[in-house]
Design a protein around this motif. Sequence first.
Motif, mmCIF file in Angstrom:
data_model
loop_
_atom_site.group_PDB
_atom_site.id
_atom_site.type_symbol
_atom_site.label_atom_id
_atom_site.label_comp_id
_atom_site.label_asym_id
_atom_site.label_seq_id
_atom_site.Cartn_x
_atom_site.Cartn_y
_atom_site.Cartn_z
ATOM 1 N N UNK A 62 -14.256 64.281 122.122
ATOM 2 C CA UNK A 62 -14.241 63.064 121.307
ATOM 3 C C UNK A 62 -15.580 62.856 120.609
ATOM 4 N N UNK A 63 -16.674 63.081 121.331
ATOM 5 C CA UNK A 63 -18.004 62.903 120.734
ATOM 6 C C UNK A 63 -18.256 63.957 119.668
ATOM 7 N N UNK A 64 -17.829 65.185 119.920
ATOM 8 C CA UNK A 64 -18.027 66.253 118.942
ATOM 9 C C UNK A 64 -17.221 65.990 117.673
ATOM 10 N N UNK A 65 -15.981 65.542 117.828
ATOM 11 C CA UNK A 65 -15.169 65.247 116.652
ATOM 12 C C UNK A 65 -15.736 64.060 115.875
ATOM 13 N N UNK A 66 -16.355 63.113 116.585
ATOM 14 C CA UNK A 66 -16.998 62.004 115.885
ATOM 15 C C UNK A 66 -18.178 62.495 115.049
ATOM 16 N N UNK A 67 -18.932 63.457 115.571
ATOM 17 C CA UNK A 67 -20.029 64.032 114.789
ATOM 18 C C UNK A 67 -19.493 64.816 113.589
ATOM 19 N N UNK A 68 -18.352 65.472 113.763
ATOM 20 C CA UNK A 68 -17.742 66.178 112.636
ATOM 21 C C UNK A 68 -17.322 65.189 111.550
ATOM 22 N N UNK A 69 -16.812 64.030 111.962
ATOM 23 C CA UNK A 69 -16.452 63.001 110.986
ATOM 24 C C UNK A 69 -17.691 62.471 110.272
ATOM 25 N N UNK A 70 -18.789 62.311 111.013
ATOM 26 C CA UNK A 70 -20.031 61.864 110.387
ATOM 27 C C UNK A 70 -20.538 62.891 109.378
ATOM 28 N N UNK A 71 -20.401 64.165 109.717
ATOM 29 C CA UNK A 71 -20.785 65.227 108.789
ATOM 30 C C UNK A 71 -19.916 65.186 107.534
ATOM 31 N N UNK A 72 -18.625 64.951 107.708
ATOM 32 C CA UNK A 72 -17.732 64.854 106.557
ATOM 33 C C UNK A 72 -18.094 63.661 105.681
ATOM 34 N N UNK A 73 -18.539 62.570 106.303
ATOM 35 C CA UNK A 73 -18.951 61.397 105.528
ATOM 36 C C UNK A 73 -20.166 61.714 104.668
ATOM 37 N N UNK A 74 -21.115 62.459 105.214
ATOM 38 C CA UNK A 74 -22.291 62.859 104.429
ATOM 39 C C UNK A 74 -21.864 63.730 103.253
ATOM 40 N N UNK A 75 -20.956 64.667 103.506
ATOM 41 C CA UNK A 75 -20.477 65.529 102.423
ATOM 42 C C UNK A 75 -19.768 64.714 101.346
ATOM 43 N N UNK A 76 -18.990 63.710 101.758
ATOM 44 C CA UNK A 76 -18.308 62.860 100.777
ATOM 45 C C UNK A 76 -19.310 62.059 99.955
ATOM 46 N N UNK A 77 -20.372 61.596 100.604
ATOM 47 C CA UNK A 77 -21.389 60.834 99.882
ATOM 48 C C UNK A 77 -22.099 61.718 98.852
ATOM 49 N N UNK A 78 -22.383 62.951 99.238
ATOM 50 C CA UNK A 78 -23.010 63.884 98.293
ATOM 51 C C UNK A 78 -22.055 64.186 97.144
ATOM 52 N N UNK A 79 -20.759 64.324 97.458
ATOM 53 C CA UNK A 79 -19.775 64.599 96.412
ATOM 54 C C UNK A 79 -19.694 63.453 95.411
ATOM 55 N N UNK A 80 -19.873 62.211 95.889
ATOM 56 C CA UNK A 80 -19.844 61.076 94.979
ATOM 57 C C UNK A 80 -21.036 61.102 94.018
ATOM 58 N N UNK A 81 -22.163 61.634 94.497
ATOM 59 C CA UNK A 81 -23.360 61.706 93.658
ATOM 60 C C UNK A 81 -23.401 62.987 92.829
ATOM 61 N N UNK A 82 -22.851 64.062 93.391
ATOM 62 C CA UNK A 82 -22.835 65.354 92.703
ATOM 63 C C UNK A 82 -21.408 65.895 92.751
ATOM 64 N N UNK A 83 -20.524 65.442 91.872
ATOM 65 C CA UNK A 83 -19.128 65.910 91.914
ATOM 66 C C UNK A 83 -19.061 67.431 91.842
ATOM 67 N N UNK A 84 -18.351 68.071 92.783
ATOM 68 C CA UNK A 84 -18.318 69.545 92.803
ATOM 69 C C UNK A 84 -17.512 70.109 91.652
ATOM 70 N N UNK A 85 -17.937 71.286 91.202
ATOM 71 C CA UNK A 85 -17.191 72.020 90.198
ATOM 72 C C UNK A 85 -16.119 72.853 90.886
ATOM 73 N N UNK A 86 -15.059 73.138 90.183
ATOM 74 C CA UNK A 86 -13.997 73.953 90.763
ATOM 75 C C UNK A 86 -14.490 75.380 90.970
ATOM 76 N N UNK A 87 -14.224 75.895 92.156
ATOM 77 C CA UNK A 87 -14.562 77.284 92.447
ATOM 78 C C UNK A 87 -16.017 77.558 92.737
ATOM 79 N N UNK A 88 -16.831 76.505 92.883
ATOM 80 C CA UNK A 88 -18.257 76.735 93.109
ATOM 81 C C UNK A 88 -18.540 76.844 94.603
ATOM 82 N N UNK A 89 -18.163 77.967 95.181
ATOM 83 C CA UNK A 89 -18.403 78.208 96.600
ATOM 84 C C UNK A 89 -19.807 78.760 96.811
#
Length: 373
Positions: free
Chosen positions: A149-176
């Motif tokens: 449960x604690x590990x999955x909560x940290x994974x959710x927190x990591x996803x939130x950071x990624x979403x926040x970055x995406x809001x500031x820097x919208x990803x381009x398609x295919x830019x892996x």
Amino acid sequence: MPRTPDTHADDLDTIPPAQPVFHVEQALLGALLLEPQRLSDVTGIVSEAFSTAVHAALFAAIRSLPAPDPLQHTKNTKWLDEVLAAAHKQVRGLSASYLHTLIQVCPWPRHAPAYARMIEAEHSRRRLCAAAQRLTQTARDTSLPQRVATTLAEADALATVADDIAARFPPHSGSLPHTPAPSPATPHDEEAADEERLLLATATAHPSNVEQMRWLTPDDFTHPLHAELWQCLITLTRRGTPVDPVTVLWEAQHRGLLSAGAEPRELLDLLARPVGSPESWGERILQRSVLQIAHHIGRRIEAFTQDPATTPYQLVVGSRRALADLCAVRTRWQHATSPAPQNRPARTRATAAPRAGPPRTTAPPPPTARISR
């Protein structure tokens, strides 16, 4: 006379060179010190976005003070002195000469918004790296009472950071990202191997439980032989074939496990010692798999952030792709640990009362006599 080594020079040689973002921060601060009115053009960053305490304190001081009159600012250093005094409250060792250095190294003050965007991008990289490191550490922390449960909560927190970055820097398609993924760690855990052996033996003794354990897959096992034997059990139960150590051994032979070095007597002994219930051993194996996958995802995202060639857009796409690998095993964990639904009694359809028909005006016809042969 022997030469005395210059220890101070040796120490300077060991200092790593400043990263590019350090020079970007200097350029932005120099632009704001030279033309403070450009602060209104700088958005999206806070003092925590700077890589050094000195730069963070200077930016906070600049933001806290009202901008001076542009004409008066060119005639005296009064506002610069106020900035220096405000920054001194947070850091020591800051001098007026460093402020002048910042002004001199700024190429173009009108490029301040571009500098701020670069600093914001680097800050996003550090934030994502810190979140990935927390996920990695949590997945390996055996002292936690609720590890999954604690590990999955940290994974959710990591996803939130990624979403926040995406809001500031919208990803381009295919830019892996092009950063090679770290190889997954495969620790040789004897406790995990024992639990897998106990599951196989117990599931062989109680094959009816195997069909209900679809949340456990061969990929969750740490030992390749155990994963193959679990696949044998799944195959036999879905065929409706009788299951016991001998039939599992026969299926293992058809899968080439005996030619791979497994001894028949060894497999029979492994499958003939059931203990407990298959579900309890299966949950332990799945828990270890969830934590292992989360640990690898954290290391994978951390590798992205430590590659300076990875752009913010690539960080977002790479992080989301990595976190998607955790969704499937998270769903299986929820199925395994959710309480079984209670069997509700079947609902009986109530017989409706006959509807009243129109009133009869004639007598009903006599009943038809049954014709007997």
